[in-house]
Design an enzyme around this catalytic site. Structure first.
Site, PDB file in Angstrom:
ATOM      1  N   GLN A  15       0.861  -1.197   0.000  1.00 33.46           N
ATOM      2  CA  GLN A  15       0.000   0.000   0.000  1.00 33.46           C
ATOM      3  C   GLN A  15       0.891   1.240   0.000  1.00 33.46           C
ATOM      4  OE1 GLN A  15      -2.271  -0.445   3.678  1.00 33.46           O
ATOM      5  NE2 GLN A  15      -0.742   0.691   4.841  1.00 33.46           N
ATOM      6  N   ILE A  17       3.155   4.451  -0.595  1.00 27.81           N
ATOM      7  CA  ILE A  17       4.185   4.846  -1.571  1.00 27.81           C
ATOM      8  C   ILE A  17       4.748   3.617  -2.296  1.00 27.81           C
ATOM      9  CG2 ILE A  17       6.418   6.003  -1.832  1.00 27.81           C
ATOM     10  CD1 ILE A  17       5.700   7.527   0.845  1.00 27.81           C
ATOM     11  N   TYR A 150      12.128   8.181  14.662  1.00 27.40           N
ATOM     12  CA  TYR A 150      11.949   8.266  13.210  1.00 27.40           C
ATOM     13  C   TYR A 150      13.088   9.079  12.587  1.00 27.40           C
ATOM     14  CZ  TYR A 150       9.473   8.757   8.769  1.00 27.40           C
ATOM     15  OH  TYR A 150       9.110   8.704   7.449  1.00 27.40           O
ATOM     16  N   VAL A 183       3.118  12.639   3.176  1.00 29.26           N
ATOM     17  CA  VAL A 183       2.411  12.013   2.062  1.00 29.26           C
ATOM     18  C   VAL A 183       1.120  11.355   2.562  1.00 29.26           C
ATOM     19  CG1 VAL A 183       2.688  10.466   0.092  1.00 29.26           C
ATOM     20  CG2 VAL A 183       4.720  11.454   1.171  1.00 29.26           C
ATOM     21  N   ASP A 184       0.056  11.584   1.816  1.00 25.78           N
ATOM     22  CA  ASP A 184      -1.242  11.020   2.190  1.00 25.78           C
ATOM     23  C   ASP A 184      -1.264   9.526   1.866  1.00 25.78           C
ATOM     24  OD1 ASP A 184      -3.833  10.657   2.920  1.00 25.78           O
ATOM     25  OD2 ASP A 184      -4.639  12.283   1.689  1.00 25.78           O
ATOM     26  N   PRO A 186      -2.124   5.316   3.754  1.00 25.48           N
ATOM     27  CA  PRO A 186      -2.859   4.688   4.853  1.00 25.48           C
ATOM     28  C   PRO A 186      -2.183   4.862   6.214  1.00 25.48           C
ATOM     29  CG  PRO A 186      -2.876   3.263   2.936  1.00 25.48           C
ATOM     30  CD  PRO A 186      -1.969   4.413   2.592  1.00 25.48           C
ATOM     31  N   SER A 187      -0.849   4.829   6.254  1.00 25.84           N
ATOM     32  CA  SER A 187      -0.201   4.966   7.571  1.00 25.84           C
ATOM     33  C   SER A 187      -0.355   6.389   8.107  1.00 25.84           C
ATOM     34  CB  SER A 187       1.264   4.533   7.531  1.00 25.84           C
ATOM     35  OG  SER A 187       2.051   5.480   6.876  1.00 25.84           O
TER      36      SER A 187
HETATM   37  P1  NAD Z   1       2.035   2.657   4.540  1.00 23.04           P
HETATM   38  O1  NAD Z   1       1.695   2.350   5.923  1.00 23.04           O
HETATM   39  O2  NAD Z   1       0.949   3.259   3.757  1.00 23.04           O
HETATM   40  O3  NAD Z   1       2.545   1.296   3.982  1.00 23.04           O
HETATM   41  C1  NAD Z   1       3.505   0.582   4.711  1.00 23.04           C
HETATM   42  C2  NAD Z   1       3.627  -0.812   4.150  1.00 23.04           C
HETATM   43  O4  NAD Z   1       4.709  -1.420   4.830  1.00 23.04           O
HETATM   44  C3  NAD Z   1       2.394  -1.686   4.427  1.00 23.04           C
HETATM   45  O5  NAD Z   1       1.979  -2.291   3.217  1.00 23.04           O
HETATM   46  C4  NAD Z   1       2.936  -2.722   5.421  1.00 23.04           C
HETATM   47  O6  NAD Z   1       2.312  -3.980   5.316  1.00 23.04           O
HETATM   48  C5  NAD Z   1       4.397  -2.774   5.038  1.00 23.04           C
HETATM   49  N1  NAD Z   1       5.269  -3.310   6.101  1.00 23.04           N
HETATM   50  C6  NAD Z   1       5.200  -3.049   7.426  1.00 23.04           C
HETATM   51  N2  NAD Z   1       6.116  -3.791   8.078  1.00 23.04           N
HETATM   52  C7  NAD Z   1       6.795  -4.503   7.139  1.00 23.04           C
HETATM   53  C8  NAD Z   1       7.833  -5.460   7.183  1.00 23.04           C
HETATM   54  N3  NAD Z   1       8.380  -5.839   8.361  1.00 23.04           N
HETATM   55  N4  NAD Z   1       8.276  -6.008   6.032  1.00 23.04           N
HETATM   56  C9  NAD Z   1       7.722  -5.651   4.850  1.00 23.04           C
HETATM   57  N5  NAD Z   1       6.713  -4.767   4.734  1.00 23.04           N
HETATM   58  C10 NAD Z   1       6.251  -4.203   5.876  1.00 23.04           C
HETATM   59  O7  NAD Z   1       3.380   3.505   4.470  1.00 23.04           O
HETATM   60  P2  NAD Z   1       3.832   4.811   3.636  1.00 23.04           P
HETATM   61  O8  NAD Z   1       3.287   5.991   4.357  1.00 23.04           O
HETATM   62  O9  NAD Z   1       3.611   4.647   2.175  1.00 23.04           O
HETATM   63  O10 NAD Z   1       5.400   4.779   3.942  1.00 23.04           O
HETATM   64  C11 NAD Z   1       6.297   3.993   3.200  1.00 23.04           C
HETATM   65  C12 NAD Z   1       7.697   4.484   3.517  1.00 23.04           C
HETATM   66  O11 NAD Z   1       7.783   5.878   3.234  1.00 23.04           O
HETATM   67  C13 NAD Z   1       8.131   4.326   4.971  1.00 23.04           C
HETATM   68  O12 NAD Z   1       9.497   3.990   5.026  1.00 23.04           O
HETATM   69  C14 NAD Z   1       7.912   5.724   5.536  1.00 23.04           C
HETATM   70  O13 NAD Z   1       8.728   5.986   6.651  1.00 23.04           O
HETATM   71  C15 NAD Z   1       8.302   6.570   4.351  1.00 23.04           C
HETATM   72  N6  NAD Z   1       7.769   7.936   4.384  1.00 23.04           N
HETATM   73  C16 NAD Z   1       6.445   8.163   4.501  1.00 23.04           C
HETATM   74  C17 NAD Z   1       5.960   9.466   4.548  1.00 23.04           C
HETATM   75  C18 NAD Z   1       4.499   9.778   4.713  1.00 23.04           C
HETATM   76  O14 NAD Z   1       4.165  10.936   5.041  1.00 23.04           O
HETATM   77  N7  NAD Z   1       3.582   8.837   4.484  1.00 23.04           N
HETATM   78  C19 NAD Z   1       6.858  10.543   4.467  1.00 23.04           C
HETATM   79  C20 NAD Z   1       8.215  10.265   4.331  1.00 23.04           C
HETATM   80  C21 NAD Z   1       8.662   8.958   4.296  1.00 23.04           C
END
Ligand code: NAD
Length: 248
Positions: A15, A17, A150, A183-184, A186-187
Protein backbone atom coordinates in the site's frame (compact mmCIF):
# COMPACT_ATOMS: atom_id res chain seq x y z
CA UNK A 1 10.39 3.52 -21.75
CA UNK A 2 12.57 4.59 -18.82
CA UNK A 3 12.77 1.19 -17.12
CA UNK A 4 12.55 -1.14 -20.13
CA UNK A 5 14.33 -4.44 -19.51
CA UNK A 6 14.94 -3.78 -15.83
CA UNK A 7 13.94 -6.03 -12.94
CA UNK A 8 13.17 -4.05 -9.79
CA UNK A 9 12.31 -5.30 -6.31
CA UNK A 10 10.27 -3.08 -3.99
CA UNK A 11 9.68 -3.68 -0.27
CA UNK A 12 6.49 -2.61 1.55
CA UNK A 13 4.68 -2.53 -1.80
CA UNK A 14 1.31 -3.54 -0.38
CA UNK A 15 0.00 0.00 0.00
CA UNK A 16 0.98 3.66 0.11
CA UNK A 17 4.18 4.85 -1.57
CA UNK A 18 5.46 1.30 -2.18
CA UNK A 19 2.32 0.18 -4.04
CA UNK A 20 2.21 3.35 -6.15
CA UNK A 21 5.91 2.90 -6.94
CA UNK A 22 5.34 -0.71 -8.05
CA UNK A 23 2.62 0.43 -10.46
CA UNK A 24 4.70 3.37 -11.74
CA UNK A 25 7.81 1.23 -12.32
CA UNK A 26 5.74 -1.40 -14.17
CA UNK A 27 4.17 1.33 -16.29
CA UNK A 28 7.68 2.59 -17.09
CA UNK A 29 8.54 -0.85 -18.51
CA UNK A 30 10.12 -2.69 -15.57
CA UNK A 31 9.43 -6.19 -14.41
CA UNK A 32 8.54 -5.50 -10.77
CA UNK A 33 8.82 -7.85 -7.83
CA UNK A 34 6.45 -6.30 -5.31
CA UNK A 35 6.96 -7.56 -1.75
CA UNK A 36 5.23 -6.90 1.55
CA UNK A 37 4.88 -8.57 4.95
CA UNK A 38 1.12 -8.58 4.38
CA UNK A 39 0.40 -10.86 1.41
CA UNK A 40 -3.28 -9.84 1.29
CA UNK A 41 -2.34 -6.24 0.53
CA UNK A 42 -0.37 -7.38 -2.51
CA UNK A 43 -3.49 -8.83 -4.14
CA UNK A 44 -4.39 -5.39 -5.54
CA UNK A 45 -1.24 -5.43 -7.71
CA UNK A 46 -1.80 -8.82 -9.32
CA UNK A 47 -3.88 -7.44 -12.21
CA UNK A 48 -0.69 -5.97 -13.69
CA UNK A 49 1.14 -8.62 -15.72
CA UNK A 50 4.48 -6.83 -15.21
CA UNK A 51 4.20 -7.20 -11.42
CA UNK A 52 5.03 -10.42 -9.56
CA UNK A 53 4.15 -10.44 -5.85
CA UNK A 54 6.08 -12.13 -3.03
CA UNK A 55 5.44 -12.09 0.69
CA UNK A 56 8.52 -10.70 2.52
CA UNK A 57 9.06 -9.52 6.08
CA UNK A 58 12.16 -7.32 5.83
CA UNK A 59 12.98 -7.95 9.48
CA UNK A 60 13.42 -11.68 8.70
CA UNK A 61 17.03 -12.24 7.58
CA UNK A 62 16.34 -15.88 6.63
CA UNK A 63 13.42 -14.93 4.38
CA UNK A 64 15.48 -12.20 2.68
CA UNK A 65 18.30 -14.68 1.95
CA UNK A 66 15.85 -17.28 0.62
CA UNK A 67 14.18 -14.71 -1.68
CA UNK A 68 17.52 -13.46 -3.01
CA UNK A 69 18.54 -17.04 -3.80
CA UNK A 70 15.26 -17.63 -5.63
CA UNK A 71 15.24 -14.51 -7.82
CA UNK A 72 17.28 -13.50 -10.86
CA UNK A 73 19.83 -10.72 -10.39
CA UNK A 74 18.16 -7.33 -9.97
CA UNK A 75 18.73 -4.06 -11.82
CA UNK A 76 17.03 -2.03 -9.10
CA UNK A 77 16.12 -2.29 -5.43
CA UNK A 78 13.75 0.09 -3.67
CA UNK A 79 13.94 -0.35 0.11
CA UNK A 80 10.66 1.35 1.02
CA UNK A 81 9.63 -0.31 4.30
CA UNK A 82 9.62 1.84 7.41
CA UNK A 83 7.72 2.72 10.56
CA UNK A 84 6.89 6.02 12.29
CA UNK A 85 7.27 6.15 16.04
CA UNK A 86 5.44 9.16 17.46
CA UNK A 87 7.05 10.80 20.48
CA UNK A 88 9.98 12.65 21.94
CA UNK A 89 13.03 11.01 23.50
CA UNK A 90 11.14 10.99 26.81
CA UNK A 91 8.42 8.76 25.34
CA UNK A 92 10.79 6.33 23.70
CA UNK A 93 11.18 2.87 25.25
CA UNK A 94 14.11 0.62 24.41
CA UNK A 95 11.68 -1.68 22.59
CA UNK A 96 10.29 1.18 20.45
CA UNK A 97 13.82 2.27 19.62
CA UNK A 98 14.96 -1.26 18.77
CA UNK A 99 11.93 -1.80 16.53
CA UNK A 100 12.39 1.50 14.65
CA UNK A 101 16.09 0.78 14.16
CA UNK A 102 15.40 -2.78 13.01
CA UNK A 103 12.68 -1.92 10.47
CA UNK A 104 14.00 1.45 9.25
CA UNK A 105 17.72 0.71 9.07
CA UNK A 106 18.85 -2.86 9.83
CA UNK A 107 16.33 -4.29 7.36
CA UNK A 108 17.91 -2.14 4.61
CA UNK A 109 21.37 -3.39 5.59
CA UNK A 110 20.09 -6.98 5.33
CA UNK A 111 18.42 -6.32 1.97
CA UNK A 112 21.55 -4.70 0.57
CA UNK A 113 23.80 -7.49 1.85
CA UNK A 114 21.57 -10.07 0.16
CA UNK A 115 20.94 -8.26 -3.13
CA UNK A 116 24.09 -6.18 -3.81
CA UNK A 117 26.08 -9.16 -5.21
CA UNK A 118 23.39 -9.68 -7.87
CA UNK A 119 23.04 -5.94 -8.51
CA UNK A 120 26.82 -5.80 -9.11
CA UNK A 121 26.64 -8.75 -11.53
CA UNK A 122 23.87 -6.92 -13.42
CA UNK A 123 25.87 -3.68 -13.36
CA UNK A 124 28.87 -5.56 -14.83
CA UNK A 125 26.62 -6.91 -17.59
CA UNK A 126 24.54 -3.81 -18.41
CA UNK A 127 26.63 -0.92 -17.08
CA UNK A 128 23.97 0.19 -14.60
CA UNK A 129 22.18 -0.79 -11.40
CA UNK A 130 20.52 1.29 -8.69
CA UNK A 131 19.40 1.18 -5.08
CA UNK A 132 16.87 3.61 -3.65
CA UNK A 133 16.48 3.80 0.13
CA UNK A 134 13.41 5.40 1.73
CA UNK A 135 14.39 8.15 4.15
CA UNK A 136 12.29 11.23 4.99
CA UNK A 137 12.77 14.94 5.56
CA UNK A 138 11.10 14.70 8.99
CA UNK A 139 13.75 15.18 11.69
CA UNK A 140 16.47 13.64 9.51
CA UNK A 141 16.84 16.84 7.45
CA UNK A 142 14.59 19.35 9.25
CA UNK A 143 13.54 18.97 12.87
CA UNK A 144 9.93 18.28 13.81
CA UNK A 145 8.48 17.53 17.24
CA UNK A 146 7.79 13.94 18.27
CA UNK A 147 9.99 12.28 15.65
CA UNK A 148 13.02 11.15 17.73
CA UNK A 149 13.23 7.50 16.69
CA UNK A 150 11.95 8.27 13.21
CA UNK A 151 14.33 11.16 12.54
CA UNK A 152 17.36 9.37 13.94
CA UNK A 153 16.73 6.19 11.96
CA UNK A 154 15.88 8.04 8.74
CA UNK A 155 19.10 10.07 9.15
CA UNK A 156 20.93 6.74 9.47
CA UNK A 157 19.39 5.74 6.13
CA UNK A 158 21.05 8.78 4.54
CA UNK A 159 24.42 7.75 6.02
CA UNK A 160 23.94 4.16 4.89
CA UNK A 161 23.08 5.42 1.40
CA UNK A 162 26.21 7.57 1.13
CA UNK A 163 28.41 4.72 2.39
CA UNK A 164 27.00 2.24 -0.13
CA UNK A 165 27.25 4.83 -2.91
CA UNK A 166 30.93 5.44 -2.06
CA UNK A 167 31.76 1.73 -1.88
CA UNK A 168 30.34 0.93 -5.32
CA UNK A 169 30.73 4.20 -7.24
CA UNK A 170 33.36 2.64 -9.53
CA UNK A 171 31.21 -0.46 -10.18
CA UNK A 172 28.20 1.21 -11.89
CA UNK A 173 25.97 0.57 -8.86
CA UNK A 174 24.35 3.80 -7.64
CA UNK A 175 22.58 4.35 -4.33
CA UNK A 176 20.33 7.27 -3.41
CA UNK A 177 17.88 8.11 -0.63
CA UNK A 178 14.41 9.58 -1.07
CA UNK A 179 13.27 12.19 1.46
CA UNK A 180 9.56 12.90 1.02
CA UNK A 181 7.49 15.51 2.78
CA UNK A 182 4.19 14.47 4.33
CA UNK A 183 2.41 12.01 2.06
CA UNK A 184 -1.24 11.02 2.19
CA UNK A 185 -1.02 7.24 2.70
CA UNK A 186 -2.86 4.69 4.85
CA UNK A 187 -0.20 4.97 7.57
CA UNK A 188 -0.53 8.77 7.69
CA UNK A 189 -4.32 8.39 7.92
CA UNK A 190 -3.73 5.98 10.83
CA UNK A 191 -1.54 8.53 12.63
CA UNK A 192 -4.19 11.22 12.11
CA UNK A 193 -6.98 8.92 13.37
CA UNK A 194 -4.93 7.95 16.44
CA UNK A 195 -4.41 11.60 17.51
CA UNK A 196 -6.38 13.02 20.43
CA UNK A 197 -7.95 15.53 18.01
CA UNK A 198 -7.82 14.04 14.48
CA UNK A 199 -9.18 17.17 12.77
CA UNK A 200 -6.47 19.31 14.33
CA UNK A 201 -3.85 16.64 13.63
CA UNK A 202 -4.68 16.73 9.91
CA UNK A 203 -4.54 20.56 9.93
CA UNK A 204 -1.12 20.40 11.63
CA UNK A 205 0.25 17.96 9.04
CA UNK A 206 -0.99 20.22 6.22
CA UNK A 207 0.35 23.34 7.97
CA UNK A 208 3.91 22.01 7.89
CA UNK A 209 3.67 21.75 4.08
CA UNK A 210 4.25 25.26 2.60
CA UNK A 211 2.30 24.37 -0.56
CA UNK A 212 -0.76 24.06 1.67
CA UNK A 213 -1.48 20.43 0.91
CA UNK A 214 -0.20 16.95 1.63
CA UNK A 215 1.72 15.14 -1.09
CA UNK A 216 -0.11 12.32 -2.80
CA UNK A 217 1.77 9.17 -3.80
CA UNK A 218 1.96 10.26 -7.43
CA UNK A 219 3.84 13.40 -6.44
CA UNK A 220 6.65 10.98 -5.55
CA UNK A 221 6.52 8.18 -8.12
CA UNK A 222 8.12 10.11 -11.03
CA UNK A 223 11.19 10.67 -8.82
CA UNK A 224 11.23 7.00 -7.77
CA UNK A 225 11.20 5.95 -11.44
CA UNK A 226 13.87 8.53 -12.29
CA UNK A 227 16.24 7.44 -9.50
CA UNK A 228 15.91 3.78 -10.54
CA UNK A 229 16.39 4.58 -14.23
CA UNK A 230 19.47 5.38 -16.29
CA UNK A 231 18.17 8.95 -16.56
CA UNK A 232 19.80 9.48 -13.16
CA UNK A 233 23.04 7.68 -14.15
CA UNK A 234 25.26 10.53 -12.82
CA UNK A 235 23.38 10.82 -9.50
CA UNK A 236 24.61 8.80 -6.54
CA UNK A 237 24.92 9.19 -2.77
CA UNK A 238 22.22 11.87 -2.68
CA UNK A 239 19.38 12.51 -0.25
CA UNK A 240 16.77 13.62 -2.77
CA UNK A 241 14.11 15.84 -1.23
CA UNK A 242 10.58 15.69 -2.65
CA UNK A 243 9.05 17.72 0.13
CA UNK A 244 6.89 20.44 -1.42
CA UNK A 245 9.24 23.14 -0.18
CA UNK A 246 9.44 22.21 3.51
CA UNK A 247 13.21 22.60 3.55
CA UNK A 248 13.47 25.79 1.45
P1 NAD B 1 2.03 2.66 4.54
O1 NAD B 1 1.70 2.35 5.92
O2 NAD B 1 0.95 3.26 3.76
O3 NAD B 1 2.55 1.30 3.98
C1 NAD B 1 3.51 0.58 4.71
C2 NAD B 1 3.63 -0.81 4.15
O4 NAD B 1 4.71 -1.42 4.83
C3 NAD B 1 2.39 -1.69 4.43
O5 NAD B 1 1.98 -2.29 3.22
C4 NAD B 1 2.94 -2.72 5.42
O6 NAD B 1 2.31 -3.98 5.32
C5 NAD B 1 4.40 -2.77 5.04
N1 NAD B 1 5.27 -3.31 6.10
C6 NAD B 1 5.20 -3.05 7.43
N2 NAD B 1 6.12 -3.79 8.08
C7 NAD B 1 6.80 -4.50 7.14
C8 NAD B 1 7.83 -5.46 7.18
N3 NAD B 1 8.38 -5.84 8.36
N4 NAD B 1 8.28 -6.01 6.03
C9 NAD B 1 7.72 -5.65 4.85
N5 NAD B 1 6.71 -4.77 4.73
C10 NAD B 1 6.25 -4.20 5.88
O7 NAD B 1 3.38 3.51 4.47
P2 NAD B 1 3.83 4.81 3.64
O8 NAD B 1 3.29 5.99 4.36
O9 NAD B 1 3.61 4.65 2.18
O10 NAD B 1 5.40 4.78 3.94
C11 NAD B 1 6.30 3.99 3.20
C12 NAD B 1 7.70 4.48 3.52
O11 NAD B 1 7.78 5.88 3.23
C13 NAD B 1 8.13 4.33 4.97
O12 NAD B 1 9.50 3.99 5.03
C14 NAD B 1 7.91 5.72 5.54
O13 NAD B 1 8.73 5.99 6.65
C15 NAD B 1 8.30 6.57 4.35
N6 NAD B 1 7.77 7.94 4.38
C16 NAD B 1 6.44 8.16 4.50
C17 NAD B 1 5.96 9.47 4.55
C18 NAD B 1 4.50 9.78 4.71
O14 NAD B 1 4.17 10.94 5.04
N7 NAD B 1 3.58 8.84 4.48
C19 NAD B 1 6.86 10.54 4.47
C20 NAD B 1 8.21 10.27 4.33
C21 NAD B 1 8.66 8.96 4.30
Amino acid sequence: MLLDGKTILITAAGQGIGAASARACAQAGARVIATDVNADLLAGLRDDRNIETRQLDVTDAGAIGALAADLPDLDGLFNCAGVVHHGSVLDLTDDDWAFALDLNVTAMVRMCRAFVPGLLRQADKTGSAAILNMSSMASSVKGFPNRTAYGATKAAVIGLTKAIAADFVTRNLRCNALCPGTVDTPSLRGRIAAAADPVQAERDFIARQPMGRLANVDDLTPTVVHLLSDGSRFVTGQAVLVDGGVTI
